[in-house]
Design a protein around this motif. Structure first.
Motif, PDB file in Angstrom:
ATOM      1  N   GLN A 360       0.827  -1.205   0.000  1.00  0.00           N
ATOM      2  CA  GLN A 360       0.000   0.000   0.000  1.00  0.00           C
ATOM      3  C   GLN A 360       0.863   1.257   0.000  1.00  0.00           C
ATOM      4  OE1 GLN A 360      -2.985  -0.803  -0.520  1.00  0.00           O
ATOM      5  NE2 GLN A 360      -4.163   1.067  -0.316  1.00  0.00           N
ATOM      6  N   ASN A 361       2.015   1.182   0.662  1.00  0.00           N
ATOM      7  CA  ASN A 361       2.896   2.349   0.668  1.00  0.00           C
ATOM      8  C   ASN A 361       3.462   2.636  -0.715  1.00  0.00           C
ATOM      9  OD1 ASN A 361       2.751   3.201   3.365  1.00  0.00           O
ATOM     10  ND2 ASN A 361       4.187   1.633   4.027  1.00  0.00           N
ATOM     11  N   ALA A 362       3.751   1.576  -1.481  1.00  0.00           N
ATOM     12  CA  ALA A 362       4.265   1.775  -2.844  1.00  0.00           C
ATOM     13  C   ALA A 362       3.215   2.434  -3.722  1.00  0.00           C
ATOM     14  CB  ALA A 362       4.705   0.432  -3.439  1.00  0.00           C
ATOM     15  N   ILE A 363       1.976   1.996  -3.602  1.00  0.00           N
ATOM     16  CA  ILE A 363       0.910   2.574  -4.423  1.00  0.00           C
ATOM     17  C   ILE A 363       0.616   4.007  -3.961  1.00  0.00           C
ATOM     18  CG2 ILE A 363      -1.138   1.821  -3.113  1.00  0.00           C
ATOM     19  CD1 ILE A 363      -2.447   1.035  -5.701  1.00  0.00           C
ATOM     20  N   LYS A 389       7.438   3.205 -13.785  1.00  0.00           N
ATOM     21  CA  LYS A 389       8.772   2.734 -13.405  1.00  0.00           C
ATOM     22  C   LYS A 389       8.998   2.860 -11.895  1.00  0.00           C
ATOM     23  CE  LYS A 389      11.353   3.460 -17.742  1.00  0.00           C
ATOM     24  NZ  LYS A 389      11.796   2.072 -17.911  1.00  0.00           N
ATOM     25  N   TRP A 390       8.595   3.997 -11.336  1.00  0.00           N
ATOM     26  CA  TRP A 390       8.813   4.198  -9.899  1.00  0.00           C
ATOM     27  C   TRP A 390       8.022   3.199  -9.066  1.00  0.00           C
ATOM     28  CZ3 TRP A 390      12.534   6.973  -7.675  1.00  0.00           C
ATOM     29  CH2 TRP A 390      12.494   7.078  -6.291  1.00  0.00           C
ATOM     30  N   PHE A 391       6.799   2.927  -9.481  1.00  0.00           N
ATOM     31  CA  PHE A 391       5.985   1.971  -8.729  1.00  0.00           C
ATOM     32  C   PHE A 391       6.627   0.586  -8.754  1.00  0.00           C
ATOM     33  CE2 PHE A 391       2.552  -1.264  -8.695  1.00  0.00           C
ATOM     34  CZ  PHE A 391       2.149  -1.085  -7.383  1.00  0.00           C
ATOM     35  N   VAL A 392       7.037   0.138  -9.927  1.00  0.00           N
ATOM     36  CA  VAL A 392       7.644  -1.201 -10.029  1.00  0.00           C
ATOM     37  C   VAL A 392       8.969  -1.239  -9.273  1.00  0.00           C
ATOM     38  CG1 VAL A 392       8.592  -2.930 -11.607  1.00  0.00           C
ATOM     39  CG2 VAL A 392       6.475  -1.728 -12.199  1.00  0.00           C
ATOM     40  N   THR A 397      12.170  -3.412  -4.876  1.00  0.00           N
ATOM     41  CA  THR A 397      13.207  -3.146  -3.879  1.00  0.00           C
ATOM     42  C   THR A 397      12.644  -3.004  -2.466  1.00  0.00           C
ATOM     43  OG1 THR A 397      13.064  -0.742  -4.238  1.00  0.00           O
ATOM     44  CG2 THR A 397      14.633  -1.974  -5.604  1.00  0.00           C
ATOM     45  N   SER A 398      11.330  -3.218  -2.303  1.00  0.00           N
ATOM     46  CA  SER A 398      10.662  -3.032  -1.001  1.00  0.00           C
ATOM     47  C   SER A 398      11.032  -1.679  -0.410  1.00  0.00           C
ATOM     48  CB  SER A 398      11.054  -4.152  -0.029  1.00  0.00           C
ATOM     49  OG  SER A 398      10.703  -5.409  -0.551  1.00  0.00           O
ATOM     50  N   ARG A 399      10.991  -0.664  -1.244  1.00  0.00           N
ATOM     51  CA  ARG A 399      11.480   0.664  -0.884  1.00  0.00           C
ATOM     52  C   ARG A 399      10.765   1.255   0.325  1.00  0.00           C
ATOM     53  NH1 ARG A 399      14.832   4.033  -3.382  1.00  0.00           N
ATOM     54  NH2 ARG A 399      14.733   6.275  -2.939  1.00  0.00           N
ATOM     55  N   SER A 401       8.961  -0.490   2.715  1.00  0.00           N
ATOM     56  CA  SER A 401       8.542  -1.495   3.695  1.00  0.00           C
ATOM     57  C   SER A 401       9.084  -1.204   5.090  1.00  0.00           C
ATOM     58  CB  SER A 401       8.989  -2.888   3.247  1.00  0.00           C
ATOM     59  OG  SER A 401      10.398  -2.937   3.110  1.00  0.00           O
ATOM     60  N   GLY A 402      10.232  -0.562   5.177  1.00  0.00           N
ATOM     61  CA  GLY A 402      10.801  -0.191   6.469  1.00  0.00           C
ATOM     62  C   GLY A 402      10.997   1.311   6.540  1.00  0.00           C
ATOM     63  N   SER A 403      10.599   1.914   7.668  1.00  0.00           N
ATOM     64  CA  SER A 403      10.678   3.375   7.841  1.00  0.00           C
ATOM     65  C   SER A 403      10.109   4.123   6.638  1.00  0.00           C
ATOM     66  CB  SER A 403      12.136   3.813   8.049  1.00  0.00           C
ATOM     67  OG  SER A 403      12.703   3.162   9.147  1.00  0.00           O
ATOM     68  N   PRO A 404       8.857   3.838   6.261  1.00  0.00           N
ATOM     69  CA  PRO A 404       8.287   4.458   5.059  1.00  0.00           C
ATOM     70  C   PRO A 404       8.230   5.973   5.128  1.00  0.00           C
ATOM     71  CG  PRO A 404       6.562   3.395   6.350  1.00  0.00           C
ATOM     72  CD  PRO A 404       7.866   2.978   6.945  1.00  0.00           C
ATOM     73  N   GLU A 405       7.975   6.524   6.327  1.00  0.00           N
ATOM     74  CA  GLU A 405       7.845   7.981   6.416  1.00  0.00           C
ATOM     75  C   GLU A 405       9.170   8.685   6.103  1.00  0.00           C
ATOM     76  OE1 GLU A 405       5.996   9.285  10.027  1.00  0.00           O
ATOM     77  OE2 GLU A 405       4.029   9.021   9.082  1.00  0.00           O
ATOM     78  N   SER A 406      10.274   8.115   6.565  1.00  0.00           N
ATOM     79  CA  SER A 406      11.585   8.702   6.266  1.00  0.00           C
ATOM     80  C   SER A 406      11.852   8.663   4.771  1.00  0.00           C
ATOM     81  CB  SER A 406      12.682   7.947   7.017  1.00  0.00           C
ATOM     82  OG  SER A 406      12.496   8.056   8.413  1.00  0.00           O
ATOM     83  N   LYS A 407      11.501   7.539   4.146  1.00  0.00           N
ATOM     84  CA  LYS A 407      11.694   7.408   2.702  1.00  0.00           C
ATOM     85  C   LYS A 407      10.789   8.369   1.940  1.00  0.00           C
ATOM     86  CE  LYS A 407      14.795   4.289   1.474  1.00  0.00           C
ATOM     87  NZ  LYS A 407      15.926   4.657   0.585  1.00  0.00           N
ATOM     88  N   PHE A 408       9.529   8.464   2.376  1.00  0.00           N
ATOM     89  CA  PHE A 408       8.595   9.408   1.749  1.00  0.00           C
ATOM     90  C   PHE A 408       9.181  10.822   1.811  1.00  0.00           C
ATOM     91  CE2 PHE A 408       4.025   7.724   1.345  1.00  0.00           C
ATOM     92  CZ  PHE A 408       4.467   6.450   1.032  1.00  0.00           C
ATOM     93  N   ASP A 409       9.659  11.184   3.013  1.00  0.00           N
ATOM     94  CA  ASP A 409      10.167  12.527   3.225  1.00  0.00           C
ATOM     95  C   ASP A 409      11.373  12.805   2.325  1.00  0.00           C
ATOM     96  OD1 ASP A 409       9.794  14.893   5.116  1.00  0.00           O
ATOM     97  OD2 ASP A 409      11.935  14.518   5.348  1.00  0.00           O
ATOM     98  N   TYR A 410      12.290  11.852   2.259  1.00  0.00           N
ATOM     99  CA  TYR A 410      13.501  12.020   1.444  1.00  0.00           C
ATOM    100  C   TYR A 410      13.150  12.091  -0.040  1.00  0.00           C
ATOM    101  CZ  TYR A 410      18.158  11.133  -0.471  1.00  0.00           C
ATOM    102  OH  TYR A 410      19.333  11.233  -1.175  1.00  0.00           O
ATOM    103  N   ASP A 411      12.318  11.145  -0.488  1.00  0.00           N
ATOM    104  CA  ASP A 411      12.006  11.063  -1.922  1.00  0.00           C
ATOM    105  C   ASP A 411      11.251  12.293  -2.417  1.00  0.00           C
ATOM    106  OD1 ASP A 411      13.280   8.657  -2.327  1.00  0.00           O
ATOM    107  OD2 ASP A 411      11.480   7.431  -2.055  1.00  0.00           O
ATOM    108  N   ILE A 412      10.258  12.756  -1.636  1.00  0.00           N
ATOM    109  CA  ILE A 412       9.449  13.873  -2.139  1.00  0.00           C
ATOM    110  C   ILE A 412      10.273  15.148  -2.219  1.00  0.00           C
ATOM    111  CG2 ILE A 412       8.510  14.618   0.095  1.00  0.00           C
ATOM    112  CD1 ILE A 412       6.714  14.551  -3.334  1.00  0.00           C
ATOM    113  N   LYS A 413      11.205  15.329  -1.293  1.00  0.00           N
ATOM    114  CA  LYS A 413      12.054  16.523  -1.342  1.00  0.00           C
ATOM    115  C   LYS A 413      12.965  16.508  -2.572  1.00  0.00           C
ATOM    116  CE  LYS A 413      12.168  17.878   3.551  1.00  0.00           C
ATOM    117  NZ  LYS A 413      10.884  17.307   3.914  1.00  0.00           N
ATOM    118  N   LYS A 414      13.500  15.336  -2.909  1.00  0.00           N
ATOM    119  CA  LYS A 414      14.357  15.204  -4.092  1.00  0.00           C
ATOM    120  C   LYS A 414      13.541  15.354  -5.375  1.00  0.00           C
ATOM    121  CE  LYS A 414      18.396  14.353  -2.196  1.00  0.00           C
ATOM    122  NZ  LYS A 414      19.557  15.244  -2.409  1.00  0.00           N
ATOM    123  N   ILE A 415      12.371  14.755  -5.394  1.00  0.00           N
ATOM    124  CA  ILE A 415      11.511  14.816  -6.584  1.00  0.00           C
ATOM    125  C   ILE A 415      11.046  16.250  -6.833  1.00  0.00           C
ATOM    126  CG2 ILE A 415       9.190  14.172  -7.398  1.00  0.00           C
ATOM    127  CD1 ILE A 415       9.820  11.356  -6.168  1.00  0.00           C
TER     128      ILE A 415
END
Length: 594
Positions: A360-363, A389-392, A397-399, A401-415
């Motif tokens: 659900q986090n990937a979607i 591509k990003w979804f797949v 990579t189970s991007r 699955s662990g600490s999703p909020e940190s990943k969300f925060d990092y990715d959205i700032k870069k994007i």
């Protein structure tokens, strides 16, 4: 110096009810479906009547907010644990209507038998029985005349001992004087501390999420339309699953149907697609990360409270602006064009069934990416490619699955800075040759049929319009849609006889999708047996498995299903290793075509 995190006090239930009625304590769940059933309400009142402990309520005080004119507004208490108990009291004792699981406004009426001192849920039989007070809320009304009622009750039931009935009813009326514990958490506490306190105090093991806190903050702020926004989130989630609810919503919530939110979500009344049925957590996460370019929901809670991250004070302007921005994010989320185009992109990548979408986090992040790129006005075709591509990539990579909020925060700032460059760099770093040749095949060394990797493999087969195993015309898309069979290429019963355990014979590299009649036809035959029969049917022999009668077509079918040539002579372990490599290469080919 130890900071006092909370205070604990005992208050009469009447005090708590008065605070709720006046708004001193806000119940964020009051506009959401009531979870308890009528029997639980009855048992709760019975516990109060008999003096049993009913646990503590937990309230978290909103911080004091500096208003635009320079004055300070005292923060309300928000009830974060005890909503069900307080709501049960409001409906049973005070006659308030609550919203049930069907979003109907109903009143739960509890009946009382003063003779037996017994409680029941009101029903037609009880209403006709003079021994019962069919609805106890009437004895808590201000104009209730106890003596007159007791005399009338005793006359109807031929009771001589008036004092017995008087005492029973007086005891019932007295439950509002029973003490109940209120734990009040300091407004200075962060969400993690509040969550920790909640978990330690709550004996039922219920865990509050940051989304729960955010929803509470939204619901209790009527000044900036939080109550309507909260409804929009709840109603959208419910309509996405049950579109038939639309007509009930129109009938039951006239106020909401006048809102812009309702107009934007009305399309759901005819929508039956279940590929992406979001929860309120999903909606909040997407709308917040997309509009605020932050990934941590605790930041949303702070912003909705008016938090100035620089001065660490709370300001009305920040709260007002945060509600406005979040509202815009929710509107963009629920807009038909946005939602449907996003789902279309997922489907175009081969994810045609909800069974294939396990993360659900990937979607959620894929939708964040779609809304962000759309806001940046990128070309639609480019948006579709990048989102696919990003979804797949996220799934493989189970991007998240662990600490999703940190990943969300990092990715959205870069994007937000340069989406195309960041996505290209991430693909190069995460999906290197080592990933395709070593790591991905190793991920397939599992017996979990719902493995994200295997779901991507099936999506790749759908995308490439592959045929089912040994099918002449039936595609994997058809088989996924009708929930076709997963066939063991080396049959399960055959491998059991060879001494292989469940973890080995259920390896995902041993699975293909096939028609049930082909699966049944093969049965427990070894590949050395049924492939010989397949070669015979391709050389003019009788059709035994499917309709393929040409050796080139058979080999083509084997290639699209990643079946190594010479399988009939292969050892099972060698077969698994070879097929994993073939499946990984197929996924790689698929990924770079997206």
């Amino acid at each position: 110096m130890i900071i006092q995190k909370y205070s604990v006090n005992q208050y009469p239930i009447q005090h708590v009810l008065t605070w709720v009625q006046s708004g001193e304590i806000a119940i964020p769940e009051i506009q959401r479906p009531f979870v308890w059933n009528s029997t639980q309400v009855r048992d709760f009142i019975d516990s109060l009547y008999n003096g049993y402990p009913v646990g503590y309520l937990i309230a978290w005080r909103n911080p004091n907010v500096r208003l635009k004119d320079g004055t300070t507004s005292q923060g309300k208490r928000i009830l974060i644990d005890g909503q069900q108990r307080v709501t049960a009291l409001m409906t049973s004792l005070l006659g308030y209507k609550i919203i049930n699981k069907d979003y109907e406004n109903v009143k739960i009426s509890i009946a009382f038998n003063p003779i037996e001192r017994k409680f029941e849920v009101k029903n037609p039989a009880i209403e006709k029985d003079a021994r019962w007070i069919s609805d106890i809320s009437k004895i808590f009304q201000e104009d209730f005349k106890l003596h007159q009622f007791v005399n009338s009750f005793c006359d109807k039931n031929n009771i001589n001992d008036i004092d017995l009935v008087y005492e029973a009813i007086e005891s019932l009326r007295g439950i509002v004087n029973n003490p109940i514990g209120l734990i009040e958490l300091s407004s200075d506490l962060d969400i993690d501390t509040v969550t920790e306190i909640f978990i330690r105090i709550n004996s039922q093991g219920v865990i509050l999420s940051q989304a729960d806190f955010a929803m509470s903050k939204i619901a209790v702020n009527e000044k900036y339309g939080g109550n309507i926004l909260r409804k929009a989130i709840d109603y959208f989630c419910h309509l996405a699953v049950a579109p038939e609810f639309y007509n009930q919503l129109v009938e039951r919530d006239k106020e909401f149907t006048q809102s812009e939110y309702f107009n934007k979500m009305s399309w759901l009344k005819n929508e039956n697609d279940d590929l992406y049925d979001p929860s309120y957590t999903d909606m909040l996460r997407v709308a917040f990360t997309y509009k605020f370019k932050r990934g941590r929901l605790e930041d949303l809670v702070a912003l909705l409270s008016g938090r100035n991250f620089e001065t660490r004070e709370y300001e009305e302007e920040i709260a007002e602006e945060s509600f406005r921005i979040l509202s815009e994010g929710i509107k963009d989320y629920i807009t038909e064009n946005n939602f449907k185009k996003f789902v279309m992109i997922l489907r175009s990548a081969g994810f045609i069934d909800s069974s294939l979408v396990r993360s659900q986090n990937a979607i959620n992040f894929a939708y964040i990416l779609y809304l962000t790129l759309r806001e940046m006005r990128l070309n639609q075709a480019k948006i579709e490619t990048l989102v696919r591509k990003w979804f797949v990539l996220s799934v493989l990579t189970s991007r998240y699955s662990g600490s999703p909020e940190s990943k969300f925060d990092y990715d959205i700032k870069k994007i937000a800075q340069d989406p195309e460059q960041y996505i290209r760099n991430t693909i190069s770093a995460e999906l290197s040759d080592a990933f395709w040749n070593l790591e991905l095949p190793q991920q397939m060394n599992t017996s979990v049929a719902s493995s994200p990797t295997f779901n991507v493999f099936l999506a790749a087969q759908v995308y490439m319009n592959d045929k089912g195993f040994l099918s002449k015309d039936i595609t994997v898309r058809d088989l996924v849609t009708i929930k076709g069979d997963f066939h063991h290429i080396f049959p399960k019963e055959y491998l059991k006889k060879q001494g292989f355990n469940r973890g080995m014979y259920n390896q995902i590299a041993n699975y293909v999708m096939t028609q049930s009649e082909i699966n049944i036809g093969i049965g427990s035959k070894a590949p050395s047996v049924y492939f010989k029969e397949l070669y015979d049917q391709c050389n003019g022999g009788k059709l035994k498995y499917g309709g393929i009668n040409n050796i080139d077509k058979l080999k083509e079918n084997m290639r699209m299903n990643c079946i190594p040539e010479g399988i009939e002579n292969m050892d099972y372990i060698d077969f698994l290793e070879e097929r994993r490599k073939m499946m990984a290469q197929k996924i790689k080919e698929y990924f770079f075509k997206l």
